[in-house]
Design a protein around this motif. Structure first.
Motif, short mmCIF file in Angstrom:
data_model
loop_
_atom_site.label_atom_id
_atom_site.label_comp_id
_atom_site.label_asym_id
_atom_site.label_seq_id
_atom_site.Cartn_x
_atom_site.Cartn_y
_atom_site.Cartn_z
N UNK A 1 25.40 -1.57 -13.76
CA UNK A 1 25.96 -2.57 -13.07
C UNK A 1 27.81 -2.21 -13.19
N UNK A 2 28.40 -3.13 -12.66
CA UNK A 2 29.97 -2.83 -12.82
C UNK A 2 30.32 -3.12 -14.05
N UNK B 1 26.14 2.67 -7.34
CA UNK B 1 25.54 1.75 -7.77
C UNK B 1 24.27 1.70 -6.86
N UNK C 1 20.87 2.37 -5.69
CA UNK C 1 19.80 2.85 -6.26
C UNK C 1 18.82 3.81 -5.12
N UNK C 2 18.90 3.23 -3.99
CA UNK C 2 18.41 4.07 -2.62
C UNK C 2 19.10 5.26 -2.49
N UNK D 1 17.93 7.60 -5.37
CA UNK D 1 16.91 8.30 -5.38
C UNK D 1 16.59 9.02 -4.17
N UNK E 1 13.16 9.72 -9.12
CA UNK E 1 12.19 8.72 -8.62
C UNK E 1 11.37 8.19 -9.38
N UNK F 1 13.36 5.13 -10.71
CA UNK F 1 13.72 4.10 -10.18
C UNK F 1 12.36 3.28 -9.57
N UNK G 1 17.80 -3.41 -17.62
CA UNK G 1 18.84 -3.01 -16.83
C UNK G 1 18.19 -2.66 -15.48
N UNK H 1 16.30 -4.86 -13.54
CA UNK H 1 17.27 -5.65 -12.67
C UNK H 1 17.77 -5.13 -11.59
N UNK H 2 18.32 -3.83 -11.69
CA UNK H 2 18.84 -3.09 -10.58
C UNK H 2 18.12 -2.81 -9.54
N UNK I 1 17.40 -6.00 -7.72
CA UNK I 1 18.36 -6.47 -6.64
C UNK I 1 18.66 -5.68 -5.53
N UNK I 2 18.05 -4.65 -5.47
CA UNK I 2 18.25 -3.80 -4.40
C UNK I 2 17.91 -4.52 -2.87
N UNK I 3 18.69 -4.64 -1.97
CA UNK I 3 18.35 -5.19 -0.94
C UNK I 3 17.07 -4.30 -0.23
N UNK J 1 28.77 -5.75 -7.74
CA UNK J 1 27.67 -4.67 -8.15
C UNK J 1 26.29 -5.32 -7.48
N UNK J 2 25.29 -4.42 -7.41
CA UNK J 2 23.97 -4.91 -6.68
C UNK J 2 23.40 -6.20 -7.50
N UNK J 3 23.67 -6.30 -8.71
CA UNK J 3 23.02 -7.32 -9.51
C UNK J 3 23.66 -8.69 -9.16
N UNK K 1 22.93 -9.88 -5.67
CA UNK K 1 21.76 -10.64 -5.53
C UNK K 1 22.00 -11.88 -6.00
N UNK L 1 20.34 -4.55 5.57
CA UNK L 1 19.02 -4.96 4.71
C UNK L 1 19.56 -6.20 3.93
N UNK M 1 17.87 -10.08 4.42
CA UNK M 1 17.11 -10.77 3.61
C UNK M 1 17.59 -12.27 3.38
N UNK N 1 19.27 3.55 3.75
CA UNK N 1 18.44 4.43 2.47
C UNK N 1 18.01 3.27 1.40
N UNK N 2 16.65 2.85 1.69
CA UNK N 2 16.07 1.98 0.89
C UNK N 2 15.30 2.62 -0.40
N UNK N 3 14.70 1.92 -1.20
CA UNK N 3 13.88 2.34 -2.31
C UNK N 3 12.53 2.97 -1.92
#
Ligand SMILES: Nc1ncnc2c1ncn2[C@@H]1O[C@H](COP(=O)(O)OP(=O)(O)OP(=O)(O)O)[C@@H](O)[C@H]1O
Ligand SMILES: [Mg+2]
Lengths: 258, 274, 333
Positions: free
Chosen positions: A41-42, A205, A207-208, A211, A232, A235, A242, A245-246, A249-251, C245-247, C250, C275, C279, C318-320
């Protein structure tokens, strides 16, 4: 033998009478030709680590070994010479260049400073660098503020590879780019890695993205390593709070259809 | 182009530019219109203005042509004023850049020196310097008291620029710190420093006049300050001898100031827009 | 389905140093009352210009052509609005409005049974037979929504929208006082309850805090509290989470969703992140080069995009669960 070995790195800042550890006893290593991602996070200390590794700021504690040398022991001219091997790409390519600079000058500087090419040879080298990052040589005389954001980030990468580095630190280097441009820049980075065996310390920040392009990842929380491992594996199934949480929170894009 | 048009749209700026243009024309044409020594005797002493059309502004106590003196004096005022201001700006920018960029002890020492210069009134400083070294180094004397302002402004600007990414970028590619300070940082710190130039030029012209008035100017050149001082002895009988160069001085300072402010304004507007 | 606003042939041109940049070209779009509409696009697509145009916040140097017609129920108990609209003379295009009561036909937008999705094809959109009568209505300035009172706006950079030398409490209270005609003590009470609603920790001390004492995410919560302080019907969030940041992002998205639902506000969510937009929003409008490329229900846009550009945007995400580039590049050892 790892390319970069960081051990027990610590950096404290005093703020409003309190001392906070922006980076707290962090250790990691980067192997030649691999991508290690830093996520968190920030305020978790990602940029501070980048600046420490680049010797833009000095740590309070810890060791940095780069190409088997004690990197923190290098001084003045020796440090400046070694910088050729350790480069950086910033988040905002507009802020990363002198507002008065032209593309040619931005690329000329590293070639001149490190004596890589003679004055007569440099224009050809600049053209070759521009072509290497997917631009055309006629961009050289343009002012930095005249070219698009994507082109600017390519110029930043060209500048970083001008001195044939073994490691490039990328601090949110693709975060400010439009998604279509971001994909192209990531492809370029992977291509350079494949061709020149460059290692990346990739700060993001997202994660997509991590990864997608990193081999390993370190998750930071409040200046400490919370989790690390194969990108991978971490993630897809984070163990730390954390990390969870990360990932949560990823869209997510549900493309199943209506 | 559009900056020029904006400049021309401000009446004060245009007035300043006209005043300045007249002054420059006077300085440039002085030796063409009045060849020979302006300090030579040209006619009877204390001839009032508008009496003899070959001596339109009359003559002074020694019979020298006031108009010729005025033209040649414009040259001195402009030359000394510009040279002193340029010296002050260069020294100030360099000191400020070094202090701001190096930080630490260098900054501390340079800024204490700046403080020391700033606490002494700039005119006293010039006076002391000239009385020790002699009037030939008047430019240095004037610059001595005026470089501190530009130094402070340059330092403040450099302090903020120093933290920008592109400076870190220059370090990362291995650029020498001095090259970073003077090639990368200084040029971008200059605009606010140059914005002070109108005030500094105006102040330098006034200081030069004051030094000459006190008899500490270059004795081989005609100066407006010297003319005013000369006229003082006959202030009751021939006030024009002091008034004419006095008006020239006021108009010059006004012109420099207005034109300078106009330039600052128009460039500021442009920067504000982008 | 009730249209809150109809945007017709909206073209916005910025002039700077003699050159002209067209930021929006002939945009037709209906904002449905109570919906969550996302405006997405890349840099330079005109999405922020659209947000500013809807809020009436375009700079005076912008040339506006076309209409934005509002169908807002009159605000009760509000003070008469001072004119804070940009200078829009009828010759430069007009922003007209009419209240729902005065023009019942105005609320009918689109063909019946059309799921609320307006056809993305421009030709069909400009064939606006239904709203024609409304658009020719005289200019009712009083019905034009007022920024702050009827429209809350949240910017990307919370530090830029908050006054650095004014306490958080005063900034929020001032909005409430100006637009709702409350006394200072009533306004402060409202500010405190707003800070509780945006879940700022310790609202009592936050009232007296200055913006620089808060984190980026906390500042954005305050900015949202200020934006909804006067109880606006429309909330516009322009890249409101992009600097976070992402957290935190959200959390802010969840906050916006909750507030909009609770208050029945209409949300205009401007974002470059398809994305994230998907949502939150029920409908998505895709912009490119100042034009509306595609408009539809979120599921349709994401699952069955009609336009190649929309597809390209989706593919660039680019998603998870996206197949890593490393695999494709053969770099994964
Ligand atoms: N020059 C400084 N002086 C004081 N504190 C600092 C300084 N630089 C960083 N910090 C603090 O150190 C911590 C780590 O900051 P850092 O910039 O490394 O975070 P980050 O992970 O890069 O965050 P972001 O994702 O927002 O870029 C933060 O608490 C920050 O406030
Ligand atoms: Mg950072």
């Amino acid at each position: 033998m790892s390319l970069l070995a960081v051990s027990n790195l610590t950096k404290r800042y005093r703020r409003g009478g309190k001392t906070i550890a922006a980076v707290d006893d962090v250790s990691f290593h980067v192997d030649p030709g691999e991508t290690l991602a830093l996520a968190g996070p920030s305020g978790s200390g990602k940029s501070t680590i980048a600046r420490l590794v680049l010797r833009l700021i000095e740590p309070d504690d810890g060791r940095i070994e780069f190409e088997s040398d004690d990197f923190l022991a290098l001084r003045r001219a020796a440090l400046r010479a070694r910088r050729a091997r350790l480069q950086m790409v910033f988040q905002d390519p507009l802020a990363a260049f002198n507002p008065r600079a032209t593309v040619a000058r931005v690329l000329d500087d590293p070639l001149r400073i490190h004596g890589i090419a003679s004055r007569a040879e440099r224009p050809r080298r600049i053209a070759a660098l521009l072509e290497r990052v997917g631009l055309t040589a006629d961009l050289a005389p343009r002012a930095i503020h005249e070219i698009s954001g994507g082109q600017r980030q390519r110029v930043a990468i060209a500048r970083a590879i001008a001195t044939k580095p073994s490691l490039i630190v990328l601090d949110e280097a693709v975060s400010a780019l439009d998604v279509s441009v971001r994909g192209e820049i990531l492809e370029l980075l992977l291509d350079l890695q494949r061709q020149e065996k460059i290692a990346y310390l990739f700060i993001s920040h997202d994660l997509g993205v991590i990864r997608s392009i990193a081999h390993r990842v370190i998750l930071l929380d409040a200046g400490r390593v919370a989790e690390n491992g194969d990108a991978r594996t971490v993630i897809d199934a984070p163990q730390s709070a954390i990390g969870k949480a990360l990932v949560a929170a990823a869209p997510r894009l549900n493309r199943a259809g209506p | 182009m559009s900056a020029l048009r904006r400049f021309l749209r401000t009446p004060e700026a245009v007035a300043g530019a006209i005043l300045l243009a007249v002054l420059i024309a006077m300085a440039l044409s002085a030796s063409l219109l009045f060849p020979g020594d302006p300090q030579a005797i040209a006619g009877p002493a204390l001839l009032p203005p508008f009496q003899d059309w070959s001596l339109p502004l009359g003559t002074d106590r020694l019979g020298r042509d006031v108009l010729a003196e005025l033209f040649h004096g414009a040259r001195t005022s402009l030359a000394v004023g510009l040279a002193a201001a340029a010296a002050a700006l260069v020294v100030g920018a360099v000191v400020g850049t070094l202090a701001g960029f190096a930080g630490g002890l260098v900054d501390e020492v340079l800024m204490r020196i700046t403080d020391a210069f700033q606490t002494v009134p700039s005119f006293l400083l010039a006076l002391a310097f000239v009385s020790v070294v002699g009037p030939s180094l008047g430019v240095v004397a004037i610059a001595l008291g005026t470089w501190t302002g530009p130094a402070r402004v340059a330092r403040a600007e450099v302090l903020s620029i120093r933290e920008r990414d592109y400076v870190a970028g220059a370090r990362v590619i291995g650029m020498h710190p001095l090259a970073i300070a003077f090639r990368e940082v200084l040029p971008n710190a200059l605009p606010p420093v140059l914005a002070m130039s109108s005030v500094i030029v105006a102040a330098a012209i006034l200081t030069e006049a004051a030094l000459s008035f006190l008899g500490l100017g270059d004795p081989n050149r005609v100066t407006w300050g010297g003319m005013i001082s000369e006229g003082r002895a006959v202030l009751r009988t021939a006030p024009f001898l002091s008034i004419v160069p006095g008006i020239a001085l006021v108009l010059t300072v006004l012109g420099v100031y207005l034109a300078g402010e106009g330039i600052v304004e128009t460039t500021a507007v442009r920067r504000g827009l982008s | 389905m009730t249209a809150l606003a109809t945007i017709r042939d909206l073209t916005v041109t910025y002039r700077r140093d003699g050159s002209e940049v067209t930021a929006l070209k002939g945009v037709n779009l209906d904002i449905v009352a109570g919906e969550r509409l996302a405006i997405i696009g890349e840099s330079g697509s005109g999405k922020s210009t659209l947000a500013l145009a809807v809020a009436g916040l375009l700079p005076a140097s912008a040339r506006i052509e076309g209409h934005i017609d509002w169908f807002m129920p009159p605000t009760l108990g509000a003070k008469a609005p001072p004119s804070v609209l940009p200078d829009i003379s009828p010759s430069r295009g007009e922003i007209g409005s009419s209240t729902v009561g005065s023009s019942p036909t105005a609320s009918v937008i689109g063909e019946s049974g059309d799921e609320g999705a307006i056809s993305p094809l421009e030709g069909e959109m400009s064939g606006r037979t239904e709203g024609g009568a409304v658009e020719r209505q005289p200019f009712h300035r009083s019905g034009v929504p007022l920024h702050g009172r009827d429209i809350g706006f949240v910017f990307q950079d919370p530090s830029a929208s908050l006054d650095p030398v004014m306490t958080i409490g005063k900034q929020i209270a001032e909005v409430a006082r100006t637009h709702l005609g409350l006394t200072w003590s009533q306004s402060y009470a409202r500010a405190k309850s707003l800070l509780e609603r945006v879940r700022l920790p310790d609202p009592d001390s936050a009232l007296r805090a200055f913006p620089h004492q808060l984190s980026g995410g906390q500042k954005q919560r305050v900015a949202i509290a200020a934006a909804i302080a006067a109880g606006p019907k429309v909330l516009i969030a322009d890249e409101a989470t992009s600097a976070l940041d992402t957290i935190v992002q959200a959390e802010i998205v969840a906050l916006i969703r909750r507030l909009v639902t609770e208050d029945g506000m209409t949300l205009l969510f401007i974002s470059h992140d398809i994305a994230l937009a998907a949502e939150l929003a029920e409908r998505v409008a895709v912009f490119r080069h100042g034009q509306l490329v595609e408009l539809g229900m979120t599921a349709q846009i994401v699952g069955a995009p009609a336009q190649p550009y929309t597809r390209a945007l989706l593919n660039a995400h680019i998603g998870l669960d996206t197949r890593p580039l490393l695999d494709r590049a053969g770099l994964h050892a």
